[in-house]
Design a protein around this motif. Structure first.
Motif, PDB file in Angstrom:
ATOM      1  N   LEU A 114     -11.464   2.005   4.732  1.00  0.00           N
ATOM      2  CA  LEU A 114     -11.848   0.868   3.888  1.00  0.00           C
ATOM      3  C   LEU A 114     -10.646   0.312   3.123  1.00  0.00           C
ATOM      4  CD1 LEU A 114     -15.203   2.296   2.440  1.00  0.00           C
ATOM      5  CD2 LEU A 114     -14.878   0.824   4.439  1.00  0.00           C
ATOM      6  N   TYR A 115      -9.679   1.177   2.801  1.00  0.00           N
ATOM      7  CA  TYR A 115      -8.473   0.722   2.111  1.00  0.00           C
ATOM      8  C   TYR A 115      -7.529  -0.041   3.038  1.00  0.00           C
ATOM      9  CZ  TYR A 115      -9.552   4.050  -1.681  1.00  0.00           C
ATOM     10  OH  TYR A 115     -10.133   4.734  -2.717  1.00  0.00           O
ATOM     11  N   GLN A 116      -7.560   0.280   4.324  1.00  0.00           N
ATOM     12  CA  GLN A 116      -6.532  -0.193   5.240  1.00  0.00           C
ATOM     13  C   GLN A 116      -6.377  -1.716   5.301  1.00  0.00           C
ATOM     14  OE1 GLN A 116      -4.441   2.069   6.464  1.00  0.00           O
ATOM     15  NE2 GLN A 116      -3.214   0.281   7.015  1.00  0.00           N
ATOM     16  N   PRO A 117      -7.460  -2.520   5.326  1.00  0.00           N
ATOM     17  CA  PRO A 117      -7.269  -3.982   5.353  1.00  0.00           C
ATOM     18  C   PRO A 117      -6.443  -4.499   4.182  1.00  0.00           C
ATOM     19  CG  PRO A 117      -9.542  -3.425   5.892  1.00  0.00           C
ATOM     20  CD  PRO A 117      -8.890  -2.157   5.434  1.00  0.00           C
ATOM     21  N   PHE A 118      -6.615  -3.899   2.999  1.00  0.00           N
ATOM     22  CA  PHE A 118      -5.842  -4.328   1.830  1.00  0.00           C
ATOM     23  C   PHE A 118      -4.366  -3.973   1.994  1.00  0.00           C
ATOM     24  CE2 PHE A 118     -10.163  -3.351   0.340  1.00  0.00           C
ATOM     25  CZ  PHE A 118     -10.535  -4.595  -0.158  1.00  0.00           C
ATOM     26  N   ARG A 119      -4.106  -2.801   2.569  1.00  0.00           N
ATOM     27  CA  ARG A 119      -2.720  -2.385   2.782  1.00  0.00           C
ATOM     28  C   ARG A 119      -2.040  -3.234   3.848  1.00  0.00           C
ATOM     29  NH1 ARG A 119      -4.481   3.982   2.641  1.00  0.00           N
ATOM     30  NH2 ARG A 119      -4.592   4.171   0.356  1.00  0.00           N
ATOM     31  N   ASP A 120      -2.808  -3.603   4.860  1.00  0.00           N
ATOM     32  CA  ASP A 120      -2.247  -4.487   5.894  1.00  0.00           C
ATOM     33  C   ASP A 120      -1.870  -5.841   5.305  1.00  0.00           C
ATOM     34  OD1 ASP A 120      -2.585  -2.517   7.784  1.00  0.00           O
ATOM     35  OD2 ASP A 120      -4.496  -3.291   8.536  1.00  0.00           O
ATOM     36  N   LYS A 121      -2.734  -6.369   4.435  1.00  0.00           N
ATOM     37  CA  LYS A 121      -2.442  -7.656   3.792  1.00  0.00           C
ATOM     38  C   LYS A 121      -1.229  -7.543   2.878  1.00  0.00           C
ATOM     39  CE  LYS A 121      -4.819 -10.808   3.996  1.00  0.00           C
ATOM     40  NZ  LYS A 121      -4.827 -11.961   4.916  1.00  0.00           N
ATOM     41  N   LYS A 123       1.293  -5.547   3.286  1.00  0.00           N
ATOM     42  CA  LYS A 123       2.461  -5.503   4.167  1.00  0.00           C
ATOM     43  C   LYS A 123       2.860  -6.909   4.616  1.00  0.00           C
ATOM     44  CE  LYS A 123       3.883  -3.802   8.708  1.00  0.00           C
ATOM     45  NZ  LYS A 123       3.446  -3.040   9.905  1.00  0.00           N
ATOM     46  N   GLU A 124       1.870  -7.730   4.957  1.00  0.00           N
ATOM     47  CA  GLU A 124       2.151  -9.099   5.419  1.00  0.00           C
ATOM     48  C   GLU A 124       2.785  -9.938   4.308  1.00  0.00           C
ATOM     49  OE1 GLU A 124      -1.549 -10.567   6.799  1.00  0.00           O
ATOM     50  OE2 GLU A 124      -1.564  -9.347   8.649  1.00  0.00           O
ATOM     51  N   ILE A 125       2.276  -9.792   3.097  1.00  0.00           N
ATOM     52  CA  ILE A 125       2.821 -10.578   1.983  1.00  0.00           C
ATOM     53  C   ILE A 125       4.229 -10.117   1.636  1.00  0.00           C
ATOM     54  CG2 ILE A 125       2.537 -11.118  -0.471  1.00  0.00           C
ATOM     55  CD1 ILE A 125      -0.484 -10.974  -0.055  1.00  0.00           C
ATOM     56  N   LYS A 182      11.602 -15.409   1.859  1.00  0.00           N
ATOM     57  CA  LYS A 182      10.442 -14.801   2.509  1.00  0.00           C
ATOM     58  C   LYS A 182       9.984 -13.547   1.754  1.00  0.00           C
ATOM     59  CE  LYS A 182      11.379 -16.318   7.238  1.00  0.00           C
ATOM     60  NZ  LYS A 182      11.566 -15.870   8.641  1.00  0.00           N
ATOM     61  N   GLY A 183       8.677 -13.434   1.647  1.00  0.00           N
ATOM     62  CA  GLY A 183       8.089 -12.213   1.095  1.00  0.00           C
ATOM     63  C   GLY A 183       8.571 -11.853  -0.293  1.00  0.00           C
ATOM     64  N   ILE A 184       8.696 -10.566  -0.538  1.00  0.00           N
ATOM     65  CA  ILE A 184       9.166 -10.047  -1.823  1.00  0.00           C
ATOM     66  C   ILE A 184      10.402  -9.203  -1.546  1.00  0.00           C
ATOM     67  CG2 ILE A 184       8.587  -8.695  -3.874  1.00  0.00           C
ATOM     68  CD1 ILE A 184       5.660  -9.264  -3.311  1.00  0.00           C
ATOM     69  N   PRO A 185      11.593  -9.727  -1.802  1.00  0.00           N
ATOM     70  CA  PRO A 185      12.827  -8.995  -1.483  1.00  0.00           C
ATOM     71  C   PRO A 185      12.898  -7.644  -2.202  1.00  0.00           C
ATOM     72  CG  PRO A 185      13.291 -11.293  -2.027  1.00  0.00           C
ATOM     73  CD  PRO A 185      11.863 -11.054  -2.381  1.00  0.00           C
ATOM     74  N   ASN A 212      15.977  -2.136   3.780  1.00  0.00           N
ATOM     75  CA  ASN A 212      15.375  -2.417   5.082  1.00  0.00           C
ATOM     76  C   ASN A 212      14.000  -1.774   5.255  1.00  0.00           C
ATOM     77  OD1 ASN A 212      17.787  -3.728   6.603  1.00  0.00           O
ATOM     78  ND2 ASN A 212      18.677  -1.877   5.728  1.00  0.00           N
ATOM     79  N   LEU A 213      13.519  -1.069   4.229  1.00  0.00           N
ATOM     80  CA  LEU A 213      12.213  -0.426   4.309  1.00  0.00           C
ATOM     81  C   LEU A 213      11.113  -1.482   4.215  1.00  0.00           C
ATOM     82  CD1 LEU A 213      10.533   2.151   4.427  1.00  0.00           C
ATOM     83  CD2 LEU A 213      10.802   2.367   1.950  1.00  0.00           C
ATOM     84  N   LYS A 214      10.246  -1.525   5.223  1.00  0.00           N
ATOM     85  CA  LYS A 214       9.221  -2.561   5.305  1.00  0.00           C
ATOM     86  C   LYS A 214       7.833  -2.086   4.898  1.00  0.00           C
ATOM     87  CE  LYS A 214      12.012  -5.742   6.680  1.00  0.00           C
ATOM     88  NZ  LYS A 214      12.336  -6.841   5.745  1.00  0.00           N
ATOM     89  N   ASP A 215       7.561  -0.804   5.118  1.00  0.00           N
ATOM     90  CA  ASP A 215       6.220  -0.321   4.780  1.00  0.00           C
ATOM     91  C   ASP A 215       6.211   1.201   4.773  1.00  0.00           C
ATOM     92  OD1 ASP A 215       3.575  -0.680   4.063  1.00  0.00           O
ATOM     93  OD2 ASP A 215       2.837  -0.687   6.129  1.00  0.00           O
ATOM     94  N   ILE A 216       5.282   1.766   4.010  1.00  0.00           N
ATOM     95  CA  ILE A 216       5.034   3.209   3.989  1.00  0.00           C
ATOM     96  C   ILE A 216       3.550   3.428   4.240  1.00  0.00           C
ATOM     97  CG2 ILE A 216       5.142   5.340   2.650  1.00  0.00           C
ATOM     98  CD1 ILE A 216       7.364   4.121   0.999  1.00  0.00           C
ATOM     99  N   VAL A 217       3.239   4.260   5.209  1.00  0.00           N
ATOM    100  CA  VAL A 217       1.843   4.510   5.585  1.00  0.00           C
ATOM    101  C   VAL A 217       1.541   5.993   5.409  1.00  0.00           C
ATOM    102  CG1 VAL A 217       0.143   4.440   7.443  1.00  0.00           C
ATOM    103  CG2 VAL A 217       1.820   2.589   7.216  1.00  0.00           C
ATOM    104  N   VAL A 218       0.449   6.280   4.693  1.00  0.00           N
ATOM    105  CA  VAL A 218      -0.035   7.645   4.524  1.00  0.00           C
ATOM    106  C   VAL A 218      -1.260   7.832   5.409  1.00  0.00           C
ATOM    107  CG1 VAL A 218      -0.881   9.385   2.902  1.00  0.00           C
ATOM    108  CG2 VAL A 218       0.757   7.653   2.137  1.00  0.00           C
TER     109      VAL A 218
END
Length: 331
Positions: A114-121, A123-125, A182-185, A212-218
């Motif tokens: 249930l959390y994952q859609p928020f984390r995906d969004k 990451k995109e932002i 782009k995004g949040i530097p 260069n770190l783009k995302d962290i996934v647990v």
């Protein structure tokens, strides 16, 4: 001269020729002070890793344990029997507690989806793949006046630069400002530098890499109980890996040998990954040079060797299956 008092402790006794004079008393006091300081120095012992163990504290714990044993031995058989019954009850209750933590972990795994859609969004932002709409960006500011002040300050700085800079430099600045950001530097780098335990791990030479770190996934795992940490990186000049991983395995059951030490899930081992560093870019090691003199000939030579360097990226390099004595996970 030293005499033993009623408590069995030795204390200094003034000699007849110095006990009645101020200078004699002072000399005796200084001697006692020196002896105490020497005893305190001898009392401490380095146990490695910067840990200093006090012999007196160890002896105190041993004496306390001995007192408990003597007290238990003094109990009647019927009382000892009842205490064993209480221990058995506590052990059974601990099993129920372990079951609670196991089901809690399973519930967390359910809600991860249930959390994952928020984390995906997120990451995109962060990475500029999605530009939030006006509706998505609606959020009350902590201080509107503060925002207005920041806007005025920024405007003044821009006007000063335009007035003082040369035409060529001004044109270059204008072109840079026209380029969309782009995004949040440095989103994750900023987090790392402002979270206590992470900021202590990050060194100055780590920062260009963490940009260069783009995302962290647990990812939580069930059998065995544990979790994975996946760090996703953009192509960079430091290593070839797109993802750096670390796996943690946890234990959630009472130890039969010491069931009453159970405090919930604990990390029992972890496994890192191999970083494929590009040539000359490995920040986890450094080259040190040391001069050595030959004993007989007296000639001097320079010896070069590679040693470990402080770096956040040592986080991924624990020995396979590293075990932890007790590291409870707080959910």
């Amino acid at each position: 001269m030293w005499t033993k008092n009623s408590a069995g402790l030795f204390r200094p006794q003034n000699r007849p020729d110095e006990g009645d004079s101020p200078s004699g008393s002072k000399m005796a006091a200084n001697k006692v002070k020196d002896d105490v300081e020497l005893d305190e120095m001898e009392d401490e012992e380095d146990a490695g890793d910067g840990v200093v163990v006090s012999k007196r504290s160890l002896l105190g714990a041993l004496n306390q344990y001995q007192n408990v044993l003597e007290m238990m031995q003094a109990l009647s058989p019927s009382v000892k029997r009842r205490l064993k019954a209480l221990k058995r009850l506590q052990f059974e209750a601990t099993k129920v507690e372990a079951q609670f933590y196991q089901e809690y972990h399973e519930l967390e795994m359910k809600y991860e989806a249930l959390y994952q859609p928020f984390r995906d969004k997120r990451k995109e932002i962060v990475n500029g793949a999605h530009e939030p709409t006006d509706q998505e960006s609606e959020w009350p500011s902590d201080d509107e006046k503060e925002d207005d002040l920041c806007d005025e300050t920024t405007k003044m700085k821009i006007e000063d630069v335009a007035a003082d800079s040369k035409p060529a430099a001004a044109a270059e600045d204008k072109n840079k400002k026209n380029e969309p950001e782009k995004g949040i530097p440095d989103f994750w780098l900023t987090i790392f530098k402002n979270v206590g335990i992470l900021s202590e791990m990050v060194q100055e030479h780590d920062e260009p890499i963490l940009k260069n770190l783009k995302d962290i996934v647990v990812t939580l795992t069930d059998k065995p109980m544990g979790f994975n940490l996946d760090f996703y990186f953009a192509p960079n000049d430091f290593f070839n890996n797109a993802v750096l991983t670390k796996h943690y395995e946890m234990k959630c059951e009472p130890d039969e040998g010491d069931p009453f030490s159970f405090e919930g899930p604990e990390i029992v081992k972890c496994t890192g990954c191999t970083i494929d560093w590009k040539k000359g870019k490995n920040v986890t090691v450094k080259v040190v040079k040391k001069k050595q003199k030959h004993r007989s000939r007296g000639s001097v030579r320079t010896v070069t060797r590679t040693v470990q360097n402080d770096s956040f990226f040592n986080f991924f390099d624990p020995p396979a299956g590293t075990k932890f004595l007790r590291m409870p996970i707080l959910f």
